[in-house]
Design a protein around this motif. Structure first.
Motif, PDB file in Angstrom:
ATOM      1  N   ILE A   7       1.647  21.576   4.633  1.00  0.00           N
ATOM      2  CA  ILE A   7       1.739  22.794   3.809  1.00  0.00           C
ATOM      3  C   ILE A   7       3.203  23.203   3.867  1.00  0.00           C
ATOM      4  N   GLN A   8       3.883  23.204   2.742  1.00  0.00           N
ATOM      5  CA  GLN A   8       5.341  23.444   2.777  1.00  0.00           C
ATOM      6  C   GLN A   8       5.730  24.719   2.042  1.00  0.00           C
ATOM      7  N   PHE A   9       6.444  25.599   2.739  1.00  0.00           N
ATOM      8  CA  PHE A   9       7.027  26.797   2.117  1.00  0.00           C
ATOM      9  C   PHE A   9       8.475  26.469   1.763  1.00  0.00           C
ATOM     10  N   GLY A  10       8.813  26.514   0.480  1.00  0.00           N
ATOM     11  CA  GLY A  10      10.195  26.292   0.060  1.00  0.00           C
ATOM     12  C   GLY A  10      10.373  24.928  -0.588  1.00  0.00           C
ATOM     13  N   LEU A  11      10.880  24.952  -1.818  1.00  0.00           N
ATOM     14  CA  LEU A  11      11.180  23.705  -2.534  1.00  0.00           C
ATOM     15  C   LEU A  11      12.577  23.809  -3.140  1.00  0.00           C
ATOM     16  N   GLY A  12      13.516  24.287  -2.313  1.00  0.00           N
ATOM     17  CA  GLY A  12      14.921  24.323  -2.724  1.00  0.00           C
ATOM     18  C   GLY A  12      15.538  22.973  -2.410  1.00  0.00           C
ATOM     19  N   GLY A  13      16.857  22.976  -2.146  1.00  0.00           N
ATOM     20  CA  GLY A  13      17.554  21.714  -1.875  1.00  0.00           C
ATOM     21  C   GLY A  13      16.917  20.951  -0.717  1.00  0.00           C
ATOM     22  N   VAL A  14      16.701  21.616   0.407  1.00  0.00           N
ATOM     23  CA  VAL A  14      16.142  20.945   1.583  1.00  0.00           C
ATOM     24  C   VAL A  14      14.682  20.563   1.334  1.00  0.00           C
ATOM     25  N   GLY A  15      13.921  21.484   0.757  1.00  0.00           N
ATOM     26  CA  GLY A  15      12.495  21.234   0.522  1.00  0.00           C
ATOM     27  C   GLY A  15      12.273  20.020  -0.365  1.00  0.00           C
ATOM     28  N   ARG A  16      13.073  19.894  -1.415  1.00  0.00           N
ATOM     29  CA  ARG A  16      12.903  18.748  -2.332  1.00  0.00           C
ATOM     30  C   ARG A  16      13.339  17.447  -1.645  1.00  0.00           C
ATOM     31  N   ALA A  17      14.441  17.510  -0.875  1.00  0.00           N
ATOM     32  CA  ALA A  17      14.884  16.308  -0.145  1.00  0.00           C
ATOM     33  C   ALA A  17      13.806  15.882   0.852  1.00  0.00           C
ATOM     34  N   LEU A  18      13.116  16.860   1.431  1.00  0.00           N
ATOM     35  CA  LEU A  18      12.080  16.532   2.417  1.00  0.00           C
ATOM     36  C   LEU A  18      10.879  15.852   1.757  1.00  0.00           C
ATOM     37  N   LEU A  38       0.258  13.898   4.055  1.00  0.00           N
ATOM     38  CA  LEU A  38      -0.355  14.190   2.762  1.00  0.00           C
ATOM     39  C   LEU A  38      -0.086  15.660   2.407  1.00  0.00           C
ATOM     40  N   TYR A  39       0.669  15.869   1.334  1.00  0.00           N
ATOM     41  CA  TYR A  39       0.930  17.261   0.920  1.00  0.00           C
ATOM     42  C   TYR A  39      -0.338  17.873   0.334  1.00  0.00           C
ATOM     43  N   VAL A  40      -0.772  19.010   0.928  1.00  0.00           N
ATOM     44  CA  VAL A  40      -1.958  19.700   0.388  1.00  0.00           C
ATOM     45  C   VAL A  40      -1.595  21.064  -0.212  1.00  0.00           C
ATOM     46  N   ALA A  41      -0.418  21.583   0.113  1.00  0.00           N
ATOM     47  CA  ALA A  41      -0.004  22.866  -0.480  1.00  0.00           C
ATOM     48  C   ALA A  41       1.508  22.992  -0.446  1.00  0.00           C
ATOM     49  N   LEU A  42       2.042  23.605  -1.490  1.00  0.00           N
ATOM     50  CA  LEU A  42       3.477  23.856  -1.585  1.00  0.00           C
ATOM     51  C   LEU A  42       3.660  25.260  -2.120  1.00  0.00           C
ATOM     52  N   SER A  43       4.770  25.892  -1.721  1.00  0.00           N
ATOM     53  CA  SER A  43       5.002  27.244  -2.212  1.00  0.00           C
ATOM     54  C   SER A  43       6.489  27.473  -2.412  1.00  0.00           C
ATOM     55  N   ASP A  44       6.849  28.216  -3.474  1.00  0.00           N
ATOM     56  CA  ASP A  44       8.223  28.706  -3.599  1.00  0.00           C
ATOM     57  C   ASP A  44       8.148  30.231  -3.614  1.00  0.00           C
ATOM     58  N   SER A  45       9.221  30.905  -4.053  1.00  0.00           N
ATOM     59  CA  SER A  45       9.203  32.371  -3.932  1.00  0.00           C
ATOM     60  C   SER A  45       8.262  33.020  -4.948  1.00  0.00           C
ATOM     61  N   ARG A  46       7.899  32.287  -5.995  1.00  0.00           N
ATOM     62  CA  ARG A  46       7.052  32.895  -7.028  1.00  0.00           C
ATOM     63  C   ARG A  46       5.711  32.212  -7.208  1.00  0.00           C
ATOM     64  N   GLY A  93      -5.213  25.002   5.089  1.00  0.00           N
ATOM     65  CA  GLY A  93      -5.121  24.461   6.451  1.00  0.00           C
ATOM     66  C   GLY A  93      -6.390  23.745   6.886  1.00  0.00           C
ATOM     67  N   THR A  94      -6.229  22.567   7.479  1.00  0.00           N
ATOM     68  CA  THR A  94      -7.352  21.849   8.084  1.00  0.00           C
ATOM     69  C   THR A  94      -6.821  21.220   9.367  1.00  0.00           C
ATOM     70  N   GLU A  95      -7.714  20.604  10.127  1.00  0.00           N
ATOM     71  CA  GLU A  95      -7.318  20.021  11.402  1.00  0.00           C
ATOM     72  C   GLU A  95      -6.061  19.143  11.263  1.00  0.00           C
ATOM     73  N   ASP A  96      -5.191  19.195  12.236  1.00  0.00           N
ATOM     74  CA  ASP A  96      -3.967  18.388  12.296  1.00  0.00           C
ATOM     75  C   ASP A  96      -2.892  18.800  11.284  1.00  0.00           C
ATOM     76  N   ALA A  97      -3.118  19.904  10.563  1.00  0.00           N
ATOM     77  CA  ALA A  97      -2.130  20.291   9.541  1.00  0.00           C
ATOM     78  C   ALA A  97      -0.809  20.708  10.202  1.00  0.00           C
ATOM     79  N   ILE A  98       0.260  20.586   9.418  1.00  0.00           N
ATOM     80  CA  ILE A  98       1.573  21.095   9.850  1.00  0.00           C
ATOM     81  C   ILE A  98       2.116  21.985   8.731  1.00  0.00           C
ATOM     82  N   VAL A  99       2.581  23.178   9.114  1.00  0.00           N
ATOM     83  CA  VAL A  99       3.203  24.088   8.156  1.00  0.00           C
ATOM     84  C   VAL A  99       4.713  23.949   8.295  1.00  0.00           C
ATOM     85  N   ILE A 100       5.380  23.779   7.160  1.00  0.00           N
ATOM     86  CA  ILE A 100       6.833  23.552   7.147  1.00  0.00           C
ATOM     87  C   ILE A 100       7.508  24.760   6.510  1.00  0.00           C
ATOM     88  N   ASP A 101       8.497  25.318   7.183  1.00  0.00           N
ATOM     89  CA  ASP A 101       9.247  26.435   6.610  1.00  0.00           C
ATOM     90  C   ASP A 101      10.659  25.968   6.271  1.00  0.00           C
TER      91      ASP A 101
END
Ligand SMILES: NC(=O)c1ccc[n+]([C@@H]2O[C@H](COP(=O)([O-])OP(=O)(O)OC[C@H]3O[C@@H](n4cnc5c(N)ncnc54)[C@H](OP(=O)(O)O)[C@@H]3O)[C@@H](O)[C@H]2O)c1
Length: 358
Positions: A7-18, A38-46, A93-101
């Motif tokens: 689950i990733q918060f942010g898709l700016g320069g770093v987020g897209r490179a990631l 496996l990406y299950v969720a992404l978020s930007d500021s809007r 969120g499900t088991e083993d998930a990782i949240v990325i800021d």
């Protein structure tokens, strides 16, 4: 094979490179480590986008294109207007998930804490959640499931060296000294070459090395945040207000527009040229240094011997020197590019692998 939901918060320069780096690495990681992200969720500021079954390569590439052209996730086919980040963690969120800021926001703390409470991992390139009150830092890091390599020195493994080598080897730290700003490194090595301070700031700004308002770099606050993260990683309960920070401009220049600031800058040229000349007369030079020692941290312009590791540092590289009992005679030194979206994304990916394998 273990599937690790992201689950990733942010898709700016770093987020897209990631996202690109994760997609590139997945096949290798599957045979090497037996894991697949496996990406299950992404978020930007809007906006946000959620897919319980995971997004495909093509869907992720489409979202990167939307973001790179200035759009919002909400504009993509799978996107919607964003609600609370905590709801996103709750929903995806499900088991083993990782949240990325990989935002630069101070609004992610509650969602990160919720993820950690649920037993998920957290990986941050964003310094803000770790540099608020000390109790929040403790709360985030107590479980050992929150990693933050890229917050200091981008992909240079500063945090891993401290928390996975020096601290667990019970090697007492005498002090840590480092240059943690590529921008300020560019300025000090330029001063050493005899260039004027105002010219150097103008060039750094044109080249995109500084924030749009160069005072954000020249204030030293970004370096202070990195020093605070290192001090707290050592276990010192420091608050930001306890760190003396020496800005590279006088208080009266903190007010006013960027244009006014740039016009006033030549006033500082002579003082910096003189300071550098005095240092050179002693075979020293000037560097913008963070020093962490005996429970205290300070950040500012400092004279260092020309033949020291910090004195030999050039341009925008970062350097950290760990002076410990084991590394007493010669410090343990790490040096490399301390900024840039690829290096930063690389540091976050290494954190993801460490979390997925723990
Ligand atoms: N760039 C580097 O070299 C570097 C090096 C080390 C560490 N870092 C750190 O890495 C982080 C990301 O840097 P960056 O260069 O990628 O920044 P950026 O290009 O400004 O991207 C930030 C992203 O976060 C999103 N965002 C902002 N507030 C948000 C919120 N409340 N919820 C969800 N998303 C939000 C933004 O959304 P929108 O797209 O809608 O604006 C954007 O996608 C920062 O904390 C930075 O300090 C960067």
């Amino acid at each position: 094979m273990k599937i690790v939901p992201l689950i990733q918060f942010g898709l700016g320069g770093v987020g897209r490179a990631l996202v690109r780096r994760v997609l590139d690495a997945n096949d290798d990681f599957e045979w090497r480590y037996g894991i697949r992200f496996l990406y299950v969720a992404l978020s930007d500021s809007r906006g946000a986008a959620v897919a319980a079954e995971g997004f495909s390569y093509a869907q992720l590439m489409h979202m990167l294109t939307v973001k790179a052209s200035g759009g919002s996730l909400a504009d993509s086919e799978w996107g919607y207007k964003r609600g609370e980040l905590t709801d996103l963690v709750d929903l995806a969120g499900t088991e083993d998930a990782i949240v990325i800021d990989v935002t630069a926001s101070d609004e992610t703390v509650d969602a990160l804490l919720l993820a950690l409470e649920r037993g998920y991992g957290a990986a941050l390139a964003n310094k803000k959640p770790l540099t608020g009150p000390y109790r929040t830092f403790r709360h985030l890091t107590a479980s050992g499931r929150c990693r933050y390599e890229s917050t200091v020195g981008a992909g240079v493994p500063v945090i891993a060296t401290l928390s996975e080598t020096i601290i667990p080897s019970h090697d007492p730290v005498h002090h840590i000294q480092g240059c943690f700003s590529g921008t300020l490194g560019f300025l000090t090595t330029g001063l050493e070459a005899g260039r004027s301070f105002s010219q150097l700031v103008a060039e750094a700004r044109t080249r995109g090395y500084t924030e749009p308002d160069p005072r954000d770099d020249l204030s030293g606050m970004d370096v202070a945040r990195k020093a605070l993260i290192l001090a707290r990683t050592l276990g010192w309960p420091l608050e930001m207000e306890q760190i003396p920070v020496e800005p590279l401009f006088p208080p009266e220049m903190a007010q006013g527009s960027v244009a006014e600031f740039m016009t006033a800058l030549p006033r500082l040229d002579e003082a910096y040229a003189q300071q550098m000349a005095q240092a050179r007369a002693q075979n020293h030079t000037l560097r913008y240094v963070a020093r962490i020692e005996a429970g205290e941290t300070r950040v500012g312009l400092q004279e260092v011997p020309l033949d020291s590791a910090l004195g030999q540092l050039r341009g925008s590289d970062n350097l950290v020197a760990f002076h410990t009992q084991v590394y007493a005679e010669t410090p343990l030194v790490l040096q490399g590019r301390g900024a840039g979206v690829d290096g930063t994304a690389a540091g976050v990916l290494a954190d993801l692998v460490a979390l997925a394998r723990s």
